[in-house]
Design a protein around this motif. Structure first.
Motif: not given
Length: 280
Positions: A207-225
């Motif tokens: 989950y990403i929130y705060g000062e980003v362009q598109r906050p919300g839930a994201l699928r965690l891809e394998r090895g995502m940094t």
């Protein structure tokens, strides 16, 4: 001359022994082939609907269902237990009964499975068509079962769980679906047995929130940094700052830790990425 004759006799004897050994190996292979073929043949189960035909004996034709006890009632022979044996073995069982009872001189029995009900496996979770599916062949694989369920649905994980019983013991194994299609991964495409359940869980999420362009839930891809997750969220907006990035992660004890990871650190399922506002 005697030495040459001795050499010829020895060579002939060696060829004879070699041919005998080759013939024996051929015979052993031929003997084992029907056994292997029989082991791979579908085995009848309770609930299966079958049609039985006896050549030139239409009065012995029968369409019936295998009972829960694996038994059918056949004309002249009465109750016959065919549950758990192959179609070929069931045909031989009925043919031997008709012949030994002097009902038919040389019976030719044919069994056709009309509906497979006795051997089924279930697919649950994030698939397009969850449900119970018949195991129509003895060598049905995990990918065959998954294909019957329409494949993994959007939001489904790449790792799935196959559970059931093997040799009377509980059985559970995790399978990495992409690994099946990797070089040498065919061994992970497991055989499916009656009563197995394939579970496809949801894909891991961050989950990403705060000062980003598109906050919300994201699928965690394998090895995502961390950097890749921010890019998937459209990046920081004008008020965001990289110095204010924090990751909230729940530990094994259930407590949430607040981390300040590097941009190339790999995220975990359930991580919450927070981007603070710049003070300047």
């Amino acid at each position: 001359m005697k030495g040459a004759a001795y050499i010829r006799r020895a060579a002939a004897l060696s060829l004879l022994v070699l041919a005998s050994g080759f013939s024996h190996a051929q015979s052993a292979a031929a003997a084992s082939a029907p056994v292997a073929a029989s082991a791979a043949e579908y085995r009848l189960g309770a609930g299966d609907v079958i049609r039985i035909s006896v050549y030139q004996n239409p009065d012995l034709s029968l369409e019936t269902r295998v009972s829960e006890a694996g038994v059918i009632s056949f004309p002249l022979l009465g109750n016959q237990r065919i549950g758990g044996i192959s179609v070929t073995q069931a045909e031989k069982l009925l043919a031997d009964g008709l012949k030994n009872g002097n009902f038919v001189k040389n019976p030719q029995v044919t069994i056709v499975v009309l509906q497979v009900k006795g051997n089924q496996a279930s697919v649950l979770g994030y698939v397009n068509r969850p449900g119970r599916f018949p195991i129509e062949v003895a060598d049905m694989r995990l990918t065959d079962l998954l294909a019957n369920a329409g494949g993994v649905a959007a939001g489904g994980a790449e790792v799935m769980v196959l559970s059931g019983t093997r040799n009377g013991q509980p059985y559970r194994v995790e399978i990495d679906l992409p690994g099946i299609f990797a070089p040498g991964g065919r061994g992970q495409d497991l055989l499916v047995q009656n009563g197995d359940v394939l579970w496809v869980d949801r894909a891991p999420i961050v989950y990403i929130y705060g000062e980003v362009q598109r906050p919300g839930a994201l699928r965690l891809e394998r090895g995502m940094t961390l950097m890749q997750s921010l890019a998937a969220g459209g990046g920081l907006n004008l008020r965001g700052t990289e110095k204010g990035i924090r990751v909230h992660r729940k530990g094994a004890d259930g407590k949430v830790q607040v981390l300040q990871p590097a941009m190339d650190e790999v995220l975990k399922d359930g991580d919450v990425v927070y981007v603070r506002e710049s003070l300047f």
